[in-house]
Structures are given as structure tokens and as C-alpha cells.
Design a protein around this motif. Sequence first.
Motif, mmCIF file in Angstrom:
data_model
loop_
_atom_site.group_PDB
_atom_site.id
_atom_site.type_symbol
_atom_site.label_atom_id
_atom_site.label_comp_id
_atom_site.label_asym_id
_atom_site.label_seq_id
_atom_site.Cartn_x
_atom_site.Cartn_y
_atom_site.Cartn_z
ATOM 1 N N ARG A 1 -53.849 11.296 -38.600
ATOM 2 C CA ARG A 1 -54.475 11.405 -37.269
ATOM 3 C C ARG A 1 -55.329 12.662 -37.112
ATOM 4 N NH1 ARG A 1 -56.104 10.530 -33.073
ATOM 5 N NH2 ARG A 1 -54.756 11.585 -31.623
ATOM 6 N N GLY A 2 -54.814 13.765 -37.618
ATOM 7 C CA GLY A 2 -55.530 15.021 -37.469
ATOM 8 C C GLY A 2 -56.845 15.045 -38.250
ATOM 9 N N LEU A 3 -56.936 14.195 -39.271
ATOM 10 C CA LEU A 3 -58.130 14.203 -40.122
ATOM 11 C C LEU A 3 -59.194 13.233 -39.649
ATOM 12 C CD1 LEU A 3 -56.368 14.201 -43.613
ATOM 13 C CD2 LEU A 3 -57.431 16.124 -42.448
ATOM 14 N N THR A 4 -58.812 12.254 -38.853
ATOM 15 C CA THR A 4 -59.782 11.265 -38.410
ATOM 16 C C THR A 4 -60.155 11.538 -36.959
ATOM 17 O OG1 THR A 4 -57.981 9.811 -37.787
ATOM 18 C CG2 THR A 4 -58.939 9.450 -39.949
ATOM 19 N N ALA A 5 -61.417 11.272 -36.637
ATOM 20 C CA ALA A 5 -61.863 11.503 -35.260
ATOM 21 C C ALA A 5 -61.239 10.463 -34.350
ATOM 22 C CB ALA A 5 -63.385 11.404 -35.189
ATOM 23 N N GLY A 6 -60.851 10.887 -33.166
ATOM 24 C CA GLY A 6 -60.496 9.911 -32.158
ATOM 25 C C GLY A 6 -59.025 9.757 -31.884
ATOM 26 N N LYS A 7 -58.752 8.913 -30.886
ATOM 27 C CA LYS A 7 -57.398 8.697 -30.374
ATOM 28 C C LYS A 7 -56.876 7.357 -30.885
ATOM 29 C CE LYS A 7 -59.047 9.138 -25.942
ATOM 30 N NZ LYS A 7 -58.987 9.400 -24.497
ATOM 31 N N PRO A 8 -55.578 7.089 -30.691
ATOM 32 C CA PRO A 8 -55.063 5.764 -31.071
ATOM 33 C C PRO A 8 -55.739 4.664 -30.248
ATOM 34 C CG PRO A 8 -53.276 7.291 -30.553
ATOM 35 C CD PRO A 8 -54.548 7.976 -30.160
ATOM 36 N N ALA A 9 -55.822 3.476 -30.829
ATOM 37 C CA ALA A 9 -56.519 2.353 -30.175
ATOM 38 C C ALA A 9 -55.992 2.097 -28.762
ATOM 39 C CB ALA A 9 -56.387 1.099 -31.025
ATOM 40 N N ALA A 10 -54.676 2.263 -28.567
ATOM 41 C CA ALA A 10 -54.092 1.971 -27.251
ATOM 42 C C ALA A 10 -54.659 2.905 -26.178
ATOM 43 C CB ALA A 10 -52.572 2.115 -27.320
ATOM 44 N N ASP A 11 -54.987 4.145 -26.565
ATOM 45 C CA ASP A 11 -55.561 5.086 -25.591
ATOM 46 C C ASP A 11 -56.951 4.643 -25.164
ATOM 47 O OD1 ASP A 11 -53.267 6.409 -26.167
ATOM 48 O OD2 ASP A 11 -54.212 8.325 -26.683
ATOM 49 N N TYR A 12 -57.727 4.167 -26.154
ATOM 50 C CA TYR A 12 -59.065 3.679 -25.797
ATOM 51 C C TYR A 12 -58.966 2.454 -24.891
ATOM 52 C CZ TYR A 12 -61.040 6.789 -29.290
ATOM 53 O OH TYR A 12 -61.412 7.890 -29.990
ATOM 54 N N ARG A 13 -57.971 1.624 -25.150
ATOM 55 C CA ARG A 13 -57.781 0.432 -24.319
ATOM 56 C C ARG A 13 -57.472 0.843 -22.874
ATOM 57 N NH1 ARG A 13 -55.302 -2.259 -28.461
ATOM 58 N NH2 ARG A 13 -53.259 -1.644 -27.727
ATOM 59 N N ASP B 1 -64.323 -5.061 -20.533
ATOM 60 C CA ASP B 1 -62.951 -4.907 -20.996
ATOM 61 C C ASP B 1 -62.822 -5.263 -22.492
ATOM 62 O OD1 ASP B 1 -60.330 -4.181 -20.377
ATOM 63 O OD2 ASP B 1 -59.724 -6.281 -20.263
ATOM 64 N N ARG B 2 -63.753 -6.058 -22.977
ATOM 65 C CA ARG B 2 -63.640 -6.534 -24.365
ATOM 66 C C ARG B 2 -64.486 -5.778 -25.377
ATOM 67 N NH1 ARG B 2 -64.462 -12.794 -23.357
ATOM 68 N NH2 ARG B 2 -64.759 -12.834 -25.600
ATOM 69 N N VAL B 3 -65.616 -5.208 -24.921
ATOM 70 C CA VAL B 3 -66.510 -4.555 -25.898
ATOM 71 C C VAL B 3 -66.134 -3.073 -26.023
ATOM 72 C CG1 VAL B 3 -68.894 -4.021 -26.504
ATOM 73 C CG2 VAL B 3 -68.358 -6.188 -25.333
ATOM 74 N N PRO B 4 -65.760 -2.646 -27.233
ATOM 75 C CA PRO B 4 -65.299 -1.258 -27.438
ATOM 76 C C PRO B 4 -66.464 -0.269 -27.501
ATOM 77 C CG PRO B 4 -65.217 -2.469 -29.509
ATOM 78 C CD PRO B 4 -65.720 -3.435 -28.475
ATOM 79 N N ARG B 5 -66.836 0.292 -26.322
ATOM 80 C CA ARG B 5 -67.983 1.215 -26.277
ATOM 81 C C ARG B 5 -67.790 2.387 -27.240
ATOM 82 N NH1 ARG B 5 -70.140 5.366 -22.295
ATOM 83 N NH2 ARG B 5 -72.331 4.907 -21.921
ATOM 84 N N HIS B 6 -66.522 2.783 -27.459
ATOM 85 C CA HIS B 6 -66.298 3.957 -28.315
ATOM 86 C C HIS B 6 -66.713 3.712 -29.762
ATOM 87 C CE1 HIS B 6 -62.484 1.791 -29.096
ATOM 88 N NE2 HIS B 6 -62.320 2.556 -30.156
ATOM 89 N N LEU B 7 -66.815 2.468 -30.163
ATOM 90 C CA LEU B 7 -67.224 2.193 -31.546
ATOM 91 C C LEU B 7 -68.742 2.055 -31.685
ATOM 92 C CD1 LEU B 7 -64.343 -0.169 -32.712
ATOM 93 C CD2 LEU B 7 -64.597 2.295 -33.026
ATOM 94 N N LEU C 1 -68.483 11.750 -30.088
ATOM 95 C CA LEU C 1 -68.521 11.473 -28.641
ATOM 96 C C LEU C 1 -67.525 10.406 -28.225
ATOM 97 C CD1 LEU C 1 -72.386 11.496 -28.155
ATOM 98 C CD2 LEU C 1 -70.748 13.193 -27.313
ATOM 99 N N ARG C 2 -66.776 9.913 -29.218
ATOM 100 C CA ARG C 2 -65.895 8.766 -29.000
ATOM 101 C C ARG C 2 -64.954 8.933 -27.808
ATOM 102 N NH1 ARG C 2 -64.787 6.407 -34.818
ATOM 103 N NH2 ARG C 2 -66.923 5.717 -34.561
ATOM 104 N N ASP C 3 -64.390 10.130 -27.679
ATOM 105 C CA ASP C 3 -63.388 10.321 -26.624
ATOM 106 C C ASP C 3 -64.004 10.339 -25.226
ATOM 107 O OD1 ASP C 3 -61.637 10.303 -28.652
ATOM 108 O OD2 ASP C 3 -60.970 12.384 -28.461
ATOM 109 N N ARG C 4 -65.350 10.402 -25.154
ATOM 110 C CA ARG C 4 -66.011 10.374 -23.837
ATOM 111 C C ARG C 4 -66.615 8.999 -23.545
ATOM 112 N NH1 ARG C 4 -69.957 14.811 -22.404
ATOM 113 N NH2 ARG C 4 -69.346 13.967 -20.379
ATOM 114 N N ALA C 5 -66.374 8.051 -24.447
ATOM 115 C CA ALA C 5 -67.082 6.764 -24.380
ATOM 116 C C ALA C 5 -66.790 5.983 -23.111
ATOM 117 C CB ALA C 5 -66.741 5.915 -25.600
ATOM 118 N N TYR C 6 -65.624 6.218 -22.479
ATOM 119 C CA TYR C 6 -65.288 5.417 -21.291
ATOM 120 C C TYR C 6 -65.464 6.198 -19.987
ATOM 121 C CZ TYR C 6 -64.029 2.151 -24.805
ATOM 122 O OH TYR C 6 -64.104 1.320 -25.883
#
Length: 227
Positions: free
Chosen positions: A4-16, A41-47, A53-58
Motif C-alpha cells: 500500500r505504501g508503495l502504490t499511489a492511492g487508497k483502497p477501492a472501497a474508499d474510492y467507492r 456512481d459507476r464510472v471510476p473518475r479516479h482512474l 491527483l487520484r485522491d481528489r478525483a471525487y
Amino acid sequence: MGLRGLTAGKPAADYRRDRRRLVRQLRSRGVQDVALLDAFDRVPRHLFVSSVLRDRAYEDVPLPIGAGQTISSPTIHALSIEAAAVGPGRRVLEVGTGTGFQTALLATLGADIHSIERIASLHEAAGAALARFGVEARLMLGDGSLGWPEHAPFDAIIVGAAAARPPAALLEQLADGGRMIVPLGTRRQHLYRYTRRGDDVDRVKITRVRFVPLIVERRRGRGWPRP
Ligand code: SAH
């Protein structure tokens, strides 16, 4: 999970969870179309945005997407798509593919989507992202202000960059009853809806906006200075 510490971003459930909150926000801001809210609700803007910028996507804000361009805020995408009355089977032209996020929303709504992007790096990245999500869309690299005559007429045209005036080629490629959503202006911009009625067209102002300028070829006019 030590990676987790090496990859950008949060767990999928957080983005959901973030995505659900955004959908609630859009609803509270007056977006009513249930299918459209479901598409958000279905299109993952963070991807679709860069990993930094992923964590600001929503958040309901525009974000930089490279090459001096920005993806619009979710509210602006929602207003544009609602005003264009996009639904299943509608032929839609999008000018400015950008990240492909709005393209994915339109495809999720069941539209027959055509999208033109002027900048090669963005066109390619959007194509890769959309393919990854299994989104079917006709993508073209080129000047979207000329439209896509081979696939016209369109029931809806959504322009994602601001023009000085509505591109004539696009108005010509609107079906009768078709709608074009386009931001107009330079520093002071508004989003407009043009509806074609036979040989006439009527225009409604939607809201104040701030878009990047539509890139216009030099030989076709003076173009605009870079922001
Ligand atoms: N809605 C997009 C973002 C659009 S940003 C998204 O969801 O990501 C506006 C885009 O319009 C930029 O990618 C820019 O490169 C593109 N663009 C500007 N002028 C253009 C033109 N003449 N033809 C096609 N695309 C253009």
C-alpha cells in the motif's frame, strides 16, 4: 497488503465511498436524471486522472490532465449531459475527449458516442483508459470544431472547450431537434444550449463557466493566446 505504501492511492472501497458522496452532492445541487446519477456512481473518475491527483478525483472540482488542459468538474459534466438530453441510442458527438471520463459517462448512458480530441497524447491515453473499461466509442484525433461529417447528423453535441462563437460546422451537423452544449467567451464565459429547429436554432444560457479555450488552427483564424 504491505505494498500500500508503495502504490499511489487508497483502497477501492474508499474510492467507492467518495464516489457515493459525490453522487449525493450532485443530487443536492439539482441533478435529477437518475440514469445520469447512476453513471456517475459507476464510472471510476479516479482512474481517468493522473495517479497523483487520484485522491481528489471525487471532489467537485476541475483537475489538470496534462498538455495544459483540465477535466471539468463533475457538476459541469452533469449539467452539460442533462442539458443535451443524452439517453440510450442517441448519436452523440463530444468535442474534446480529454481523459475520456465524460466519454465513459455518455457511453454508460447508452449513447452512440463519437469523440474528437486535438492533442495526440490525450487522445491516446483516453483510448487506452476507455478500452480498459470496455467502453465502446468512436475516437478520432483531429479538430473537433469541424465536427465529424461522415457520422452526422448528431442528436447531441457536447463541446468541452470554449469558443468565441458556436462553430458553424457543428450547428450544421445537428439533427433536427438536436442540441449542442457549448461554452462561449474568453475571460467571461457562459455555457449555452443551442437547439436546432429545422433551419432555425434557438439558444438558452445555462450558467457561468470557466473552460480551457478550443484550439483553433491558425490558418482558420487568429487563435487565442495560451492562458
Ligand atoms: N470532458 C473532458 C475534458 C475536456 S478538456 C474529460 O472528461 O476529460 C477540453 C479538451 O478539449 C482538451 O483535452 C483539449 O485538448 C480538447 N480540445 C481543445 N480544442 C480542441 C479541438 N479543436 N478539437 C478537439 N479537441 C479539442
